[in-house]
Write an enzyme that holds these catalytic residues in place. Sequence first.
Site, PDB file in Angstrom:
ATOM      1  N   SER A 135       0.855  -1.177   0.000  1.00  0.00           N
ATOM      2  CA  SER A 135       0.000   0.000   0.000  1.00  0.00           C
ATOM      3  C   SER A 135       0.894   1.231   0.000  1.00  0.00           C
ATOM      4  O   SER A 135       1.897   1.277   0.714  1.00  0.00           O
ATOM      5  CB  SER A 135      -0.860  -0.066   1.259  1.00  0.00           C
ATOM      6  N   HIS A 149      -2.273   6.843  -5.007  1.00  0.00           N
ATOM      7  CA  HIS A 149      -2.458   5.822  -3.983  1.00  0.00           C
ATOM      8  C   HIS A 149      -2.608   4.489  -4.695  1.00  0.00           C
ATOM      9  O   HIS A 149      -3.268   4.410  -5.730  1.00  0.00           O
ATOM     10  CB  HIS A 149      -3.726   6.117  -3.170  1.00  0.00           C
ATOM     11  N   ASN A 151      -2.900   0.017  -3.705  1.00  0.00           N
ATOM     12  CA  ASN A 151      -2.949  -1.011  -2.674  1.00  0.00           C
ATOM     13  C   ASN A 151      -3.302  -2.318  -3.364  1.00  0.00           C
ATOM     14  O   ASN A 151      -4.270  -2.381  -4.117  1.00  0.00           O
ATOM     15  CB  ASN A 151      -4.024  -0.636  -1.634  1.00  0.00           C
ATOM     16  N   TYR A 152      -2.487  -3.356  -3.173  1.00  0.00           N
ATOM     17  CA  TYR A 152      -2.821  -4.688  -3.697  1.00  0.00           C
ATOM     18  C   TYR A 152      -2.654  -5.680  -2.561  1.00  0.00           C
ATOM     19  O   TYR A 152      -1.663  -5.628  -1.830  1.00  0.00           O
ATOM     20  CB  TYR A 152      -1.959  -5.028  -4.931  1.00  0.00           C
ATOM     21  N   TYR A 304      -0.174   1.607  14.078  1.00  0.00           N
ATOM     22  CA  TYR A 304      -0.937   2.754  13.579  1.00  0.00           C
ATOM     23  C   TYR A 304      -0.067   3.716  12.788  1.00  0.00           C
ATOM     24  O   TYR A 304      -0.540   4.390  11.881  1.00  0.00           O
ATOM     25  CB  TYR A 304      -1.688   3.461  14.711  1.00  0.00           C
ATOM     26  N   GLU A 305       1.228   3.788  13.079  1.00  0.00           N
ATOM     27  CA  GLU A 305       2.099   4.685  12.313  1.00  0.00           C
ATOM     28  C   GLU A 305       2.140   4.273  10.834  1.00  0.00           C
ATOM     29  O   GLU A 305       2.256   5.116   9.950  1.00  0.00           O
ATOM     30  CB  GLU A 305       3.520   4.711  12.886  1.00  0.00           C
ATOM     31  N   SER A 306       2.063   2.954  10.575  1.00  0.00           N
ATOM     32  CA  SER A 306       2.075   2.480   9.191  1.00  0.00           C
ATOM     33  C   SER A 306       0.730   2.732   8.522  1.00  0.00           C
ATOM     34  O   SER A 306       0.665   3.027   7.333  1.00  0.00           O
ATOM     35  CB  SER A 306       2.405   0.989   9.145  1.00  0.00           C
TER      36      SER A 306
END
Lengths: 353, 353
Positions: A135, A149, A151-152, A304-306
């Site tokens: 992502s 953006h 995401n896969y 959560y940072e990621s």
Amino acid sequence: IVAYNQYQSKAEMKEIMQLKNYMANPITPVEQLEQNKDDMKTQMELLIMRIQAEFCRALEKEEDKEAKFTVDRWTRKEGGGGITCVLQDGRVFEKAGVNISVVSGKLPPAAIQQMRSRGKNLQNAELPFFAAGVSAVIHPRNPMVPTIHFNYRYFEVQDKDGVQWWFGGGTDLTPYYLNEDDALHFHLTLKHACDDHDSSYYARFKKWCDDYFYIPHRGERRGVGGIFFDDLDTPNQQAAFAFVTSCAEAVIPSYVPLVKKHKDDAYGYHERQWQLLRRGRYVEFNLIYDRGTKFGLHTPEARYESILMSLPLNAKWEYMHQVQPNSEEEKLLKILKEPKDWLQIEDKKRSNA
Amino acid sequence: IVAYNQYQSKAEMKEIMQLKNYMANPITPVEQLEQNKDDMKTQMELLIMRIQAEFCRALEKEEDKEAKFTVDRWTRKEGGGGITCVLQDGRVFEKAGVNISVVSGKLPPAAIQQMRSRGKNLQNAELPFFAAGVSAVIHPRNPMVPTIHFNYRYFEVQDKDGVQWWFGGGTDLTPYYLNEDDALHFHLTLKHACDDHDSSYYARFKKWCDDYFYIPHRGERRGVGGIFFDDLDTPNQQAAFAFVTSCAEAVIPSYVPLVKKHKDDAYGYHERQWQLLRRGRYVEFNLIYDRGTKFGLHTPEARYESILMSLPLNAKWEYMHQVQPNSEEEKLLKILKEPKDWLQIEDKKRSNA
């Protein structure tokens, strides 16, 4: 469109694509990957590792030499982990985050609900799962360069009937100023990736993308779209994986040429303020509506940072902001309120020529 | 604490409190208000009109002369409307929003779910409702001045058993740098407002506030708390209204002295950056967790500009931001992770003296 092909045909591109140096060691121990090399879990982990490294290196080539991705490899107590690569406060990229995660464990009902768009056959209880995905969100500095953006992801969930698996993903573009040639190039690159696998995919997944990245309270989309799909388990696992691979490999040729083209464009205070306001809308979508963010924040011990690396470095909210009539800002807003069928327009141009 | 009382005892205060010039005409026609002057709907509408005007005037007194609230009176097709007052980009207040709304109509299930903390006896269907409330978020420019939020509301919902009514509300403080005297003054002012009505209220509602303004993914509270309550329908309607009135009237004495005290404090780039990062957390809470925001955005034809006026003018998200050990920033974070019982500390100070 010739100008955009510079990247696909050059040695530079080959060099990037052939790199085998991942950003960090795989999450799953290498021996285990070797022992299970035909397992889709392994194939997907190796794909996302490669896509992450290729994309990070391609972005670094556009940056000042000293601006490099920081690499955080993290593990999760319950199982698995991830590699988070962030380049922050660069000259070209204000904030660029490229994350992979390979996690397994048991999922609470709240997270399961966010896992797929239709919730078929998943009971409302904790279930063993596996998820691997890449992502990325890239927020460039120059307002003339759009945000991308993608995401896969691949999921397995075990319920009483056995293992269910499916793929999901998408790539979408969020410009601050509308450049129709850019939008056309972006959609055309995605369409080519789709067409090799199923001639119905692009049209279906383009519409799905327009529907998904919708901010109901503002009546506008986040950007000019792209493709989005979920629950993909046809025609078979290898064919679905080949499709996802094509999509993920289309990210660099769809986006990096736009960065090259616009990263040194002129702009001023006015354009920067508009970019910051649009980044506020991006935050609204991600925190209120995005299923990926909700899935992440509902997963126990989520990093959560990621998850929140997708948020821009800076964003702005002005009460009752109004764009000037007939301005470039209004031109963008019109497209966000009524998505265009970019490639039909392209076909018409050709038949008129 | 003497310094804080300047405001409560002076002619200036009286002048503000006696103002009858609301920010705009009431939402309900004046004849209708006069005909139903004993109805709680009327009493609440007049209270929130007064609180809005008093608070806006009190804030304007702290600002440069040319910085005034803009006033938008809006109506809603389905019934009712509101008055949104915003002061943006002032010298003292970066963004200050004070909103009242008086709305009625039918509520969809998604909005009903966000209406109260326990969902007793409300069927899962569209129900006729009435809601009147005042809500404000003040984001000052100077990082030494805390952000305040308050909201006081009255609901009526009609179900098969008749009309259910209740009050909800709260006032809470979000400092960027911890000043213990400020936190103490703020909590003490709220406690006095509570104690006149029920000696158990402050302790219960202080805890409710700490629990409500919690950001689970970060394991921290939004600020140093205050009071928060919902579903209040005891001991009777007039007594509950009197309590809500006391709370709403406590806003100015709890907060404006802090603005006066700190609005000219020295600060630099470092403090501003920290303030922007904390404002990012504020956005996270409001968009992901706040029931008021969700209730608003799920209400059909909601005026999203009024709901989202709570968002700061500017906010920032840095990947993996770390505070320096033993810094003022770390001091604040510790309190956000472990809320203090401010007034117990005060009692101890006194008994030691």
